[in-house]
Design an enzyme around this catalytic site. Sequence first.
Site, PDB file in Angstrom:
ATOM      1  N   GLU A 146     -11.236   4.084   6.961  1.00 42.97           N
ATOM      2  CA  GLU A 146      -9.937   5.050   7.093  1.00 42.97           C
ATOM      3  C   GLU A 146     -10.696   6.407   7.866  1.00 42.97           C
ATOM      4  OE1 GLU A 146      -8.030   6.599   3.896  1.00 42.97           O
ATOM      5  OE2 GLU A 146      -6.199   7.138   5.218  1.00 42.97           O
ATOM      6  N   HIS A 178       1.484   4.636  -2.137  1.00 34.27           N
ATOM      7  CA  HIS A 178       1.419   5.644  -3.362  1.00 34.27           C
ATOM      8  C   HIS A 178       2.420   6.381  -3.945  1.00 34.27           C
ATOM      9  CE1 HIS A 178      -3.286   5.673  -2.450  1.00 34.27           C
ATOM     10  NE2 HIS A 178      -2.817   5.406  -1.283  1.00 34.27           N
ATOM     11  N   ASP A 183       1.800   3.542   3.112  1.00 34.09           N
ATOM     12  CA  ASP A 183       0.808   4.563   2.567  1.00 34.09           C
ATOM     13  C   ASP A 183       1.460   5.745   1.816  1.00 34.09           C
ATOM     14  OD1 ASP A 183      -1.786   4.943   1.967  1.00 34.09           O
ATOM     15  OD2 ASP A 183      -2.133   6.034   3.777  1.00 34.09           O
ATOM     16  N   HIS A 234       0.961  -1.070   0.110  1.00 34.60           N
ATOM     17  CA  HIS A 234      -0.069  -0.024  -0.025  1.00 34.60           C
ATOM     18  C   HIS A 234       0.909   1.126   0.114  1.00 34.60           C
ATOM     19  CE1 HIS A 234      -3.885   1.972   1.899  1.00 34.60           C
ATOM     20  NE2 HIS A 234      -3.406   2.671   0.943  1.00 34.60           N
TER      21      HIS A 234
END
Length: 338
Positions: free
Chosen positions: A196, A14, A273, A12
Site C-alpha cells: 500500500e 476498520h 477499508d 477489509h
Amino acid sequence: MAQTLHCLIDLHLHLDGSLSAETARVLAAMQGIELPRDAAELDRMLHCPAGCRDLNEYLACFTLPLSLLQTGDALREAARRLLTELADKGLLYAELRFAPQSHGQKGMSQEQAIQAVLAGMQEAPIPSRLILCAMRGADNEAANRETVQLAARYRGRGVAALDLAGAEAIFPTGQFAPLFALARELGVPFVVHAGEADGPESVAAALDMGPRRIGHGVRALEDPAVTARLARERVPLTVCPTSNLDTRVFDRLEDFPLRAMLDAGLVVTVNSDNMAVSGTDAGQELQRLTDCFGLRTEEVRQLLLNAADASFADESLKQQLRAAICRELAQERTEESC
Ligand SMILES: [Zn+2]
C-alpha cells in the site's frame, strides 16, 4: 448496479475508520464528550481531507474516532451500529478489524476491548468475524505479542485472524517476522497490510510469512515476479481503491491496476477499508470499479464469490453467501446460471 446489490461482503473494514457522524454523536453523548455542533465541521473531522498527501496523514484522521472508542460500552455500540448500517446497505457478511491496543487511553485492557466488540457483533443483524490488528511501531512489541495471544484465546469465538496495520513505509513488513512466527506457533491465521504505502518487496516479505490474505497488495503489480507469485500461491488481495486514492497510491481511479490484476489471475476482493475516513462502502467501491473499468456482471459476480471464498466464515456460511451471490447476479443475466 453494484450499489443496489443485496449480496455484498466486506473483508477489509476498520471499525475506527468507519464511524458515521450519527454514531460519533451517539458515542459522544454516552460519554459526555463535546463534539462540534456544526455537521460540516464534524464531517471534516471524520473524513480524510481532500489534500491528504499519504498514508501517514490519512492515519491522523483516526484521532477523533479513536478518542470516542475508549470504553467498552462505546466499542460495543459502535460495532453493533456499524453492522446494522452494513445490513441496510445490502451486506450479508462482514469482517471487522480493530487494534485492541489502541483503546487503552482510559485504562481498558486489550481483552476488555475485544470482548466489547464481540458483544456488539453478536447483537447485530448480520453475521461477522473479527480480525485483531497488531500495529506497526517502534515500542509496542509487548502489546503486539499480547494481541497475538488474545487472537489465539478468542479464535473460534468471534475472532478469526490477526492483522498488521499502521505506517508501512516507516516500519517495514519484514521487521514483524517474529510476531507472525508467534502467530503460526499458536495456530492463529493472519492477514497483512502490504503493498500500500510500501512497494512489492513488502508484499514479498508478507508472503514469506504465510498469510491467508494480503490487505491492499496493489503495489505488487510493480514487480512481475511478485505478481506471478501472488497468482501462483492464490493468496487473495482485499483491495480498497478509494482508500488508495486518499493515500495517494494512485492519483486517479483509472490508474488502479484492476485489469492488470485480473489479467494476471490474482484473487481480488473489493472492500471499503474505512467507510467514514474514505467516505465509501463496499457497494460504492464495486460500483466505482464497474463504472471505471466496465466490469461485466460475471466479473462482479466473480469478485463477490472471491470474497465469499476468501472469508473466514465457516463452510456452511460460505455456501449461503455463494448461493445468494449467484441467485442475485444470475437474475441479471437470465440466460446464465451460476
Ligand atoms: Zn486497512
